[in-house]
Design a protein around this motif. Structure first.
Motif, PDB file in Angstrom:
ATOM      1  N   HIS A  91     -21.818   6.577 -25.487  1.00  0.00           N
ATOM      2  CA  HIS A  91     -22.148   7.662 -24.220  1.00  0.00           C
ATOM      3  C   HIS A  91     -20.736   7.713 -23.708  1.00  0.00           C
ATOM      4  CE1 HIS A  91     -22.004   4.308 -21.105  1.00  0.00           C
ATOM      5  NE2 HIS A  91     -22.883   3.725 -21.996  1.00  0.00           N
ATOM      6  N   ILE A  92     -19.740   6.537 -23.967  1.00  0.00           N
ATOM      7  CA  ILE A  92     -18.528   6.687 -23.385  1.00  0.00           C
ATOM      8  C   ILE A  92     -17.617   7.871 -24.120  1.00  0.00           C
ATOM      9  CG2 ILE A  92     -16.478   5.154 -23.189  1.00  0.00           C
ATOM     10  CD1 ILE A  92     -17.819   2.513 -23.169  1.00  0.00           C
ATOM     11  N   CYS A  93     -18.158   7.942 -25.187  1.00  0.00           N
ATOM     12  CA  CYS A  93     -17.392   9.077 -26.066  1.00  0.00           C
ATOM     13  C   CYS A  93     -17.538  10.253 -25.191  1.00  0.00           C
ATOM     14  CB  CYS A  93     -17.993   9.209 -27.323  1.00  0.00           C
ATOM     15  SG  CYS A  93     -17.503   7.955 -28.601  1.00  0.00           S
ATOM     16  N   TYR A  94     -18.723  10.792 -24.534  1.00  0.00           N
ATOM     17  CA  TYR A  94     -18.840  11.971 -23.651  1.00  0.00           C
ATOM     18  C   TYR A  94     -18.047  11.728 -22.475  1.00  0.00           C
ATOM     19  CZ  TYR A  94     -22.534  12.693 -27.193  1.00  0.00           C
ATOM     20  OH  TYR A  94     -23.328  13.007 -28.150  1.00  0.00           O
ATOM     21  N   ASP A  95     -17.901  10.534 -21.939  1.00  0.00           N
ATOM     22  CA  ASP A  95     -17.087  10.477 -20.633  1.00  0.00           C
ATOM     23  C   ASP A  95     -15.838  10.605 -21.060  1.00  0.00           C
ATOM     24  OD1 ASP A  95     -19.265   9.770 -19.001  1.00  0.00           O
ATOM     25  OD2 ASP A  95     -19.418   7.586 -20.064  1.00  0.00           O
ATOM     26  N   ILE A  96     -15.442  10.281 -22.073  1.00  0.00           N
ATOM     27  CA  ILE A  96     -13.770  10.378 -22.657  1.00  0.00           C
ATOM     28  C   ILE A  96     -13.747  12.115 -22.740  1.00  0.00           C
ATOM     29  CG2 ILE A  96     -12.363  10.497 -24.675  1.00  0.00           C
ATOM     30  CD1 ILE A  96     -13.594   7.652 -25.132  1.00  0.00           C
ATOM     31  N   MET A  97     -14.547  12.821 -23.200  1.00  0.00           N
ATOM     32  CA  MET A  97     -14.298  14.075 -23.447  1.00  0.00           C
ATOM     33  C   MET A  97     -14.494  14.950 -22.159  1.00  0.00           C
ATOM     34  SD  MET A  97     -16.846  14.753 -26.640  1.00  0.00           S
ATOM     35  CE  MET A  97     -16.567  16.296 -27.112  1.00  0.00           C
ATOM     36  N   LYS A  98     -14.981  14.308 -21.008  1.00  0.00           N
ATOM     37  CA  LYS A  98     -14.849  15.001 -19.776  1.00  0.00           C
ATOM     38  C   LYS A  98     -13.366  14.811 -19.157  1.00  0.00           C
ATOM     39  CE  LYS A  98     -19.650  14.153 -18.550  1.00  0.00           C
ATOM     40  NZ  LYS A  98     -20.579  13.105 -18.164  1.00  0.00           N
ATOM     41  N   ILE A  99     -12.956  13.584 -19.461  1.00  0.00           N
ATOM     42  CA  ILE A  99     -11.620  13.408 -18.747  1.00  0.00           C
ATOM     43  C   ILE A  99     -10.419  14.078 -19.576  1.00  0.00           C
ATOM     44  CG2 ILE A  99     -10.062  11.474 -17.949  1.00  0.00           C
ATOM     45  CD1 ILE A  99     -12.643   9.842 -17.757  1.00  0.00           C
ATOM     46  N   LEU A 100     -10.537  13.991 -20.877  1.00  0.00           N
ATOM     47  CA  LEU A 100      -9.182  14.406 -21.602  1.00  0.00           C
ATOM     48  C   LEU A 100     -10.164  15.113 -22.888  1.00  0.00           C
ATOM     49  CD1 LEU A 100      -6.764  11.413 -22.223  1.00  0.00           C
ATOM     50  CD2 LEU A 100      -6.783  13.487 -20.666  1.00  0.00           C
TER      51      LEU A 100
END
Ligand SMILES: C[S@@+](CC[C@H](N)C(=O)[O-])C[C@H]1O[C@@H](n2cnc3c(N)ncnc32)[C@H](O)[C@@H]1O
Length: 274
Positions: A91-100
């Motif tokens: 799920h961190i991949c989706y958080d990364i996508m929101k930030i960058l």
């Protein structure tokens, strides 16, 4: 046999296990001066002593001779057709996508990528991904996964203790790996990651943390007694000077190895805010 390399391996493994030269010498019934000579490359261990030395250092004779610096049992876990960790991205991949979001080809480094599910997912999303793992079997499967998904990922086998990035990354990601870093080396390790992160780049990391109410995972084997769960909050402290986007601690269920158990994990997404 490369004398200096063997000495380096002995020294590194001894320190990882928190042993003094004296303690190691005691296990082997030899003088600490002998250990010291091995470590500074002025003498070889006696060949008959190698199996006992390997056992004392929780490693292999091959590793002592410089053929491999760390053993984990992940190679065994990854030697099946199935993907041990599944194929659902973290799920961190989706958080990364929101930030960058991948509006440009941000450079990602995935440390301890396992069988490559996250690296391949991020590459499919448009990131430029470099990823490594100590497990040869994991890297082979990761390459196969990238090929099936028709994406390029720079996958290679490396040990976190040897690998030093030769470039900066916009995103450094690692999931479920840093418990292999002994406590005394973590601050410097995180500092190195920070120094290899571009301005406004992020580090997205999680670490297993020790809690009195969480018992040891049943699929951790003897070779992995060198797992060192982090202190709760420790990771956050090393990033106190960066901007926190996500900072959480969670207990979750895990079924790896087919036996239900629990983990506690600290997760951080911090930005090198300029
Ligand atoms: C819990 S798995 C996580 C794999 C992957 N990040 C994922 O979430 O699917 C831990 C990974 O760390 C790797 N690992 C262990 N020690 C390592 C080391 N010294 N250098 C690089 N990778 C290592 C293992 O091979 C394994 O793939």
């Amino acid at each position: 046999m490369n004398n200096v390399k063997t000495g380096e391996v002995i020294s590194k493994r001894r320190k990882e296990l928190g042993l003094t030269q004296n303690q190691l010498a005691g296990f082997l019934n030899i003088s600490f001066q002998a250990v010291s000579k091995w470590e500074n490359g002025t003498a070889y261990p006696d060949i008959a002593l190698l199996p006992k030395l390997a056992a004392a250092l929780n490693t292999t004779v091959d590793a002592l001779l410089g053929y491999s610096s760390v053993i984990t049992d992940y190679d065994n876990r990854y030697c099946t057709k199935e993907y041990y960790w599944g194929l659902v991205p973290n799920h961190i991949c989706y958080d990364i996508m929101k930030i960058l979001p991948p509006i440009k080809s941000y450079r990602v480094l995935d440390i301890g990528c396992g069988e490559g599910k996250d690296a391949v997912f991020l590459a499919k999303c448009g990131y430029t991904v470099t990823a490594f793992d100590i497990s040869e079997a994991g890297i082979e499967k990761a390459k196969e996964l990238a090929s099936q998904n028709k994406v390029n990922v720079n996958f290679f086998k490396a040990d976190i203790f040897d690998y030093r990035p030769d470039t900066v990354f916009d995103i450094i990601f690692s999931s479920g790996v840093f418990h292999f870093i002994p406590p005394g080396e973590r601050k410097e390790f995180c500092q190195s990651l920070k120094e290899h992160t571009a301005d406004d780049g992020i580090n997205a990391l999680n670490v297993f943390v020790k809690k009195p109410f969480i018992s040891r995972a049943p699929d951790s084997t003897q070779t992995e007694d060198k797992r060192h769960p982090w202190r709760s909050g420790e990771l956050f402290g090393y990033y106190h000077d960066w901007l926190f986007h996500l900072c959480s601690e969670n207990v979750f269920d895990c079924n790896s190895g087919g036996i239900p158990h629990k983990h506690c994990m600290d997760t951080l997404i911090a930005q090198n805010y300029k």
